[in-house]
Design an enzyme around this catalytic site. Structure first.
Site, PDB file in Angstrom:
ATOM      1  N   LYS A  22       0.845  -1.205   0.000  1.00  0.00           N
ATOM      2  CA  LYS A  22       0.000   0.000   0.000  1.00  0.00           C
ATOM      3  C   LYS A  22       0.878   1.252   0.000  1.00  0.00           C
ATOM      4  O   LYS A  22       2.103   1.151   0.188  1.00  0.00           O
ATOM      5  CB  LYS A  22      -0.920  -0.029   1.222  1.00  0.00           C
ATOM      6  CG  LYS A  22      -0.198  -0.015   2.560  1.00  0.00           C
ATOM      7  CD  LYS A  22      -1.163  -0.293   3.717  1.00  0.00           C
ATOM      8  CE  LYS A  22      -0.407  -0.430   5.025  1.00  0.00           C
ATOM      9  NZ  LYS A  22      -1.302  -0.841   6.127  1.00  0.00           N
ATOM     10  N   TYR A 246      15.108  29.885   8.681  1.00  0.00           N
ATOM     11  CA  TYR A 246      13.807  30.489   9.014  1.00  0.00           C
ATOM     12  C   TYR A 246      13.572  30.428  10.519  1.00  0.00           C
ATOM     13  O   TYR A 246      13.829  29.402  11.149  1.00  0.00           O
ATOM     14  CB  TYR A 246      12.671  29.734   8.334  1.00  0.00           C
ATOM     15  CG  TYR A 246      12.551  29.991   6.856  1.00  0.00           C
ATOM     16  CD1 TYR A 246      12.361  31.276   6.350  1.00  0.00           C
ATOM     17  CD2 TYR A 246      12.608  28.931   5.957  1.00  0.00           C
ATOM     18  CE1 TYR A 246      12.245  31.484   4.984  1.00  0.00           C
ATOM     19  CE2 TYR A 246      12.478  29.131   4.603  1.00  0.00           C
ATOM     20  CZ  TYR A 246      12.304  30.417   4.109  1.00  0.00           C
ATOM     21  OH  TYR A 246      12.174  30.614   2.775  1.00  0.00           O
TER      22      TYR A 246
HETATM   23  C1  LIG Z   1      -0.505  -1.934   6.685  1.00  0.00           C
HETATM   24  C2  LIG Z   1      -1.066  -3.214   7.115  1.00  0.00           C
HETATM   25  C3  LIG Z   1      -0.221  -4.303   7.387  1.00  0.00           C
HETATM   26  C4  LIG Z   1       1.283  -4.193   7.370  1.00  0.00           C
HETATM   27  O1  LIG Z   1       1.701  -3.588   8.565  1.00  0.00           O
HETATM   28  P1  LIG Z   1       3.258  -3.430   8.927  1.00  0.00           P
HETATM   29  O2  LIG Z   1       3.266  -2.894  10.299  1.00  0.00           O
HETATM   30  O3  LIG Z   1       3.814  -2.460   7.931  1.00  0.00           O
HETATM   31  O4  LIG Z   1       3.863  -4.764   8.798  1.00  0.00           O
HETATM   32  C5  LIG Z   1      -0.812  -5.512   7.707  1.00  0.00           C
HETATM   33  N1  LIG Z   1      -2.155  -5.648   7.776  1.00  0.00           N
HETATM   34  C6  LIG Z   1      -2.985  -4.617   7.538  1.00  0.00           C
HETATM   35  C7  LIG Z   1      -4.452  -4.821   7.652  1.00  0.00           C
HETATM   36  C8  LIG Z   1      -2.481  -3.364   7.219  1.00  0.00           C
HETATM   37  O5  LIG Z   1      -3.315  -2.355   6.988  1.00  0.00           O
END
Ligand SMILES: *Cc1c(COP(=O)(O)O)cnc(C)c1O
Length: 349
Positions: A22, A246
């Site tokens: 993702k 800044y």
């Molecule tokens: C993002 C996600 C993962 C992966 O999580 P990590 O902590 O990056 O390993 C697994 N399951 C679901 C449902 C997620 O949304």
């Protein structure tokens, strides 16, 4: 990526692996992640458009939408492209019941075991399962849950043990594969007192060489997959009392050599990173001074006499774990990786 996936396999030899891609493969690029995780059993993500894109890019193995479908168009795409999806609420079940399926659709029934984000409470799972089972065309129903505190052995509010217990009770008697562990869970799979066994695991951050907390990634033999680097493009020699950047937040206490680095928050470097956040210059560790601006940041080169315009600066990655930079900046490695901006030039090693 291949190495880290192999590490996940070694932790979970009995399970199939959804490599989580993702957020544009945690900032690495969807196609790059797809190629890196070619040996995974499936790819999991959240974005329906990217699920379709994976098919267009030639991914033939399973795809899972972790939040499922948001509207009937997504459902149509899932059937057309053969995409599995989570069902976490009654509204999604109603959407499925309203639209006759054209083919077979595999689903994940999401159980809320205490995180109170998505999913059915354990006691409501059997009814949700029965409704899904009654829909013609629904194929395999995998039972899934997500951990809130898998990186902590004993969280005071909600332990992984308790979430596992609730999951087992909600899933009791329901047929289908089980899917439990994220990276933190995968890294704890060997622990004898944890009933973490499942058919599928869902590692994300560990595949990109980060950790969800706890020991550093190197302790698990995970390797960074992204190195963000730039160069020194300017120098200023300042004296005691002079200020930098800044807001003039940094004031020199003595003679200081300031290096100006071509990287800022428009590249995805966190603006809130404070003085002292580590950077590497020609392999030597020094730190950020002054406020991060859009296109530049300033670093302390006083202790790096060999450095000058053109010196390579590593902001995170090889030699400087992203988790360490994130911790200094009050965030997590996930956020830094995901926020990598489109204007950053990507060079594949
Ligand atoms: C993002 C996600 C993962 C992966 O999580 P990590 O902590 O990056 O390993 C697994 N399951 C679901 C449902 C997620 O949304």
């Amino acid at each position: 990526m291949q190495h880290n996936l192999a590490r996940a396999r070694a932790c979970a030899p009995q399970a199939k692996i959804w490599a989580v891609v993702k957020a544009n493969g945690y900032g690495h690029g969807l196609e790059r992640a797809m190629r890196g995780f070619a040996a995974a059993d499936g790819l999991a993500l959240v974005e329906p458009d990217y699920a379709r894109r994976l098919r267009e890019l030639g991914w033939r193995k399973p795809i899972l939408l972790l939040e499922g479908f948001f509207d009937p168009d997504d459902l149509a795409m899932m059937q057309e492209c053969g995409v599995n999806g989570a069902v976490h609420c009654v509204e999604q079940i109603a959407m499925l019941e309203a639209a006759p399926l054209k083919g077979r659709l595999d689903l994940h029934l999401k159980m809320n075991t205490g995180m109170n984000r998505l999913g059915f409470l354990p006691a409501a799972c059997a009814a949700a399962y029965a409704r899904l089972r009654a829909i013609p065309g629904v194929g395999t129903i995998t039972l899934m849950t997500h951990f809130a505190n898998a990186e902590e052995a004993a969280h005071p509010s909600l332990t992984m043990h308790e979430q596992i217990r609730r999951f087992r009770s909600g899933a009791d008697g329901l047929d289908g594969p089980r899917s439990l562990a994220n990276s933190a869970g995968v890294l704890r799979l060997g622990e004898p007192d944890l009933d973490l066994a499942s058919d599928w695991v869902r590692p994300g951050i560990m595949l990109y060489g980060g950790t969800p907390g706890g020991p550093p990634a190197a302790a698990y033999d995970l390797r960074p997959t992204m190195t963000l680097s730039s160069a020194v493009i300017g120098l200023q020699d300042i004296g005691a009392g002079d200020v930098v950047g800044y807001g003039s937040h940094f004031r020199a206490s003595g003679p200081t050599r300031v290096g100006v680095v071509a990287c800022g928050y428009a590249d995805g470097y966190p603006r809130h990173a404070p003085h002292g956040t580590p950077v590497l210059v020609d392999g030597v560790r020094t730190s950020l001074i002054g406020r991060v601006s859009m296109d530049m940041m300033t670093i302390d080169l006083t202790g790096v006499p060999g450095a000058g315009v053109g010196s390579v600066v590593t902001l995170w990655g090889a030699g400087l774990p992203v988790d360490e930079v994130a911790q200094a900046a009050g965030t997590i490695g996930y956020e830094l990786l995901c926020a990598l901006a489109p204007r950053v030039r990507v060079v594949e090693a």
